[in-house]
Design a protein around this motif. Structure first.
Motif, mmCIF file in Angstrom:
data_model
loop_
_atom_site.group_PDB
_atom_site.id
_atom_site.type_symbol
_atom_site.label_atom_id
_atom_site.label_comp_id
_atom_site.label_asym_id
_atom_site.label_seq_id
_atom_site.Cartn_x
_atom_site.Cartn_y
_atom_site.Cartn_z
ATOM 1 N N ASP A 6 0.876 -1.175 0.043
ATOM 2 C CA ASP A 6 -0.034 0.057 -0.064
ATOM 3 C C ASP A 6 0.574 1.246 0.010
ATOM 4 O O ASP A 6 1.085 1.989 0.896
ATOM 5 C CB ASP A 6 -1.264 -0.052 1.204
ATOM 6 C CG ASP A 6 -1.947 1.085 1.246
ATOM 7 O OD1 ASP A 6 -1.898 2.004 0.434
ATOM 8 O OD2 ASP A 6 -2.629 1.217 2.208
ATOM 9 N N LEU A 7 1.261 1.697 -1.260
ATOM 10 C CA LEU A 7 2.049 2.799 -1.254
ATOM 11 C C LEU A 7 1.639 3.962 -2.399
ATOM 12 O O LEU A 7 1.326 3.739 -3.462
ATOM 13 C CB LEU A 7 3.493 2.417 -1.786
ATOM 14 C CG LEU A 7 4.412 1.458 -1.031
ATOM 15 C CD1 LEU A 7 5.450 0.876 -1.771
ATOM 16 C CD2 LEU A 7 4.790 2.233 0.320
ATOM 17 N N GLY B 228 9.835 4.979 -3.257
ATOM 18 C CA GLY B 228 11.181 4.833 -2.909
ATOM 19 C C GLY B 228 11.315 3.909 -1.789
ATOM 20 O O GLY B 228 12.485 3.380 -1.527
ATOM 21 N N GLN B 229 10.285 3.418 -1.060
ATOM 22 C CA GLN B 229 10.318 2.465 0.065
ATOM 23 C C GLN B 229 10.540 1.107 -0.655
ATOM 24 O O GLN B 229 10.735 0.196 0.186
ATOM 25 C CB GLN B 229 9.185 2.755 0.898
ATOM 26 C CG GLN B 229 9.147 4.159 1.478
ATOM 27 C CD GLN B 229 7.833 4.167 2.546
ATOM 28 O OE1 GLN B 229 7.162 3.327 2.949
ATOM 29 N NE2 GLN B 229 7.550 5.372 2.647
ATOM 30 N N LEU C 153 6.706 4.669 -14.064
ATOM 31 C CA LEU C 153 7.737 4.445 -14.890
ATOM 32 C C LEU C 153 9.152 4.934 -14.583
ATOM 33 O O LEU C 153 10.363 4.131 -14.932
ATOM 34 C CB LEU C 153 7.387 5.160 -16.366
ATOM 35 C CG LEU C 153 8.183 4.909 -17.585
ATOM 36 C CD1 LEU C 153 8.517 3.321 -17.845
ATOM 37 C CD2 LEU C 153 7.574 5.801 -18.707
ATOM 38 N N HIS C 154 9.254 6.062 -14.089
ATOM 39 C CA HIS C 154 10.489 6.753 -13.461
ATOM 40 C C HIS C 154 11.213 5.769 -12.333
ATOM 41 O O HIS C 154 12.285 5.312 -12.516
ATOM 42 C CB HIS C 154 10.067 7.865 -12.829
ATOM 43 C CG HIS C 154 11.302 8.604 -12.443
ATOM 44 N ND1 HIS C 154 11.421 9.952 -12.100
ATOM 45 C CD2 HIS C 154 12.739 8.427 -12.816
ATOM 46 C CE1 HIS C 154 12.453 10.408 -11.419
ATOM 47 N NE2 HIS C 154 13.340 9.431 -12.315
ATOM 48 N N HIS C 155 10.162 5.174 -11.503
ATOM 49 C CA HIS C 155 10.845 4.270 -10.659
ATOM 50 C C HIS C 155 11.308 3.091 -11.373
ATOM 51 O O HIS C 155 12.254 2.340 -10.834
ATOM 52 C CB HIS C 155 9.636 3.956 -9.542
ATOM 53 C CG HIS C 155 9.994 2.883 -8.359
ATOM 54 N ND1 HIS C 155 9.802 1.849 -8.517
ATOM 55 C CD2 HIS C 155 10.867 3.144 -7.360
ATOM 56 C CE1 HIS C 155 10.209 0.924 -7.378
ATOM 57 N NE2 HIS C 155 10.713 2.014 -6.782
#
Length: 375
Positions: free
Chosen positions: A241-242, A248-249, A272-274
């Motif tokens: 659940d983010l 980033g977690q 997409l960046h992540h």
């Protein structure tokens, strides 16, 4: 042999051990021509003749069970050659036009190398088991260490080097190789289960997660809508659940395959960046090519750019061209592409293919999204 089959075999082995039953593992160690399964396929045979998993389409199993029962009785491993042609020595009359070699060995958990090998399979650890098919000795090989005995020294060195080269591959598979002195060495492989990360917990993510789980994937689902993240919707999946700003977690596991399917442009852009920053080799985006390109353009407008190497990991549209429409059909298309991509195949028709069915014929990689044709 996929992760789901390995899990079923190990569960049956553990249950048999708890009951005090003896068992043997039969492994395909060589394939010549066309055959139903490939090297590394395993079948468990219990001392009452029960079999778990299959080495073929049902053609070889009865013969292998008889061999395995003798191996269980004597404790002597054996390699048996099975001809699958019409005039088969074994009278199988299968007509596949190929042949297979099957090694059968009694399970002895107290033997150091076998015990460590079974432990590696149980834990989904990256490891290789190397053994000559003529003679004795075996090695359990990881990228960091070696356990067991194998001689002479040149044969040991060959087995270690060959095993570690395979362990570095994206999708390592079992294989039998000829050592410099001609000794056939079978290298079996244990790998972590494949990982599929879904950015998005919508209705169409459910059959995809379910199908991936059935194929042995470790499935992760990420969505900021906690009400969508329930075991009832995603049985067996790991739920996160983010919110987009919290991605980033989450660090994707090694060798993860990432798929963006939020159906929300802002969330998809951030995901997409992540995903491309994660280093994952497979990053898929659901929807038409123009949508994925639009997400890249929006990121570029925010001064977020990617190298050609990073863009080359992006798959869009995602899936094979099957004419899929319903969510279950789309899931099938995506899972089929994932299997083909991981194993080095082009995903085309088999009809008319003249040769060994399991040979990979991969076409050249398509240009990276956003790259010019010259690139």
């Amino acid at each position: 042999m996929n992760a789901a089959e390995t899990r079923a075999l190990l569960d049956a082995l553990n249950a048999a051990t708890a009951r005090g039953q003896r068992s043997a593992i039969a492994t395909v160690v060589g394939v010549q021509g066309s055959a139903y399964r490939r090297e590394g396929t395993r079948m468990l045979v219990l001392d009452d003749g029960t079999q778990v998993c299959m080495l073929s389409g049902g053609c070889l199993e009865a013969e292998v069970v008889e061999v395995a029962l003798e191996v269980i009785r004597t404790g002597t491993p054996t390699v048996t050659h099975y001809d699958l042609s019409e005039d088969a020595t074994w009278g199988l009359g299968i007509g596949c036009g190929g042949s297979v070699d099957v090694r059968v060995e009694r399970v002895d958990r107290d033997a150091p190398v076998m015990g460590a090998w079974l432990s590696a399979l149980e834990k989904g650890e990256l490891a290789a088991l190397a053994m000559p098919l003529k003679g004795e000795g075996r090695l359990l090989i990881t990228l960091d260490g070696v356990k067991g005995d194998l001689s002479p020294a040149p044969l040991r060195d060959f087995a270690i080097q060959a095993a570690r080269e395979r362990l570095k591959q994206l999708e390592p598979r079992a294989v039998t190789l000829a050592a410099p002195d001609g000794t056939p060495v079978f290298i079996d492989i244990s790998t972590p289960p494949p990982v599929l990360v879904l950015y998005g917990a919508g209705h169409d993510a459910m059959p995809l997660a379910r199908g991936a789980h059935d194929l042995g994937y470790e499935v992760h689902v990420i969505d900021p809508r906690g009400a969508y993240l329930t075991p009832g919707r995603f049985p067996g999946a790991i739920l996160h659940d983010l919110a987009p700003e919290e991605l980033g977690q989450f660090t994707p596991p090694p060798r993860a395959n990432l798929l963006i399917m939020n159906h929300h442009l802002d969330r998809d852009r951030i995901c997409l960046h992540h995903a491309l920053n994660s280093g994952a080799a497979y990053v898929g985006v659901l929807g038409p090519l123009s949508r994925a390109q639009g997400l890249l353009d929006e990121l570029e407008a925010e001064d977020v750019t990617f190298t050609d190497a990073e863009r080359s990991r992006l798959r869009a549209p995602v899936g094979l061209r099957l004419g899929a429409e319903a969510p279950e059909e789309v899931a099938l298309s995506i899972l089929a592409e994932l299997m083909a991509w991981r194993r080095g195949y082009d995903g085309g028709f088999l009809s008319g293919h003249d040769g060994r069915i399991h040979d990979a014929h991969t076409h050249a990689a398509s240009p990276a999204l956003g790259a010019s044709p010259e690139q």
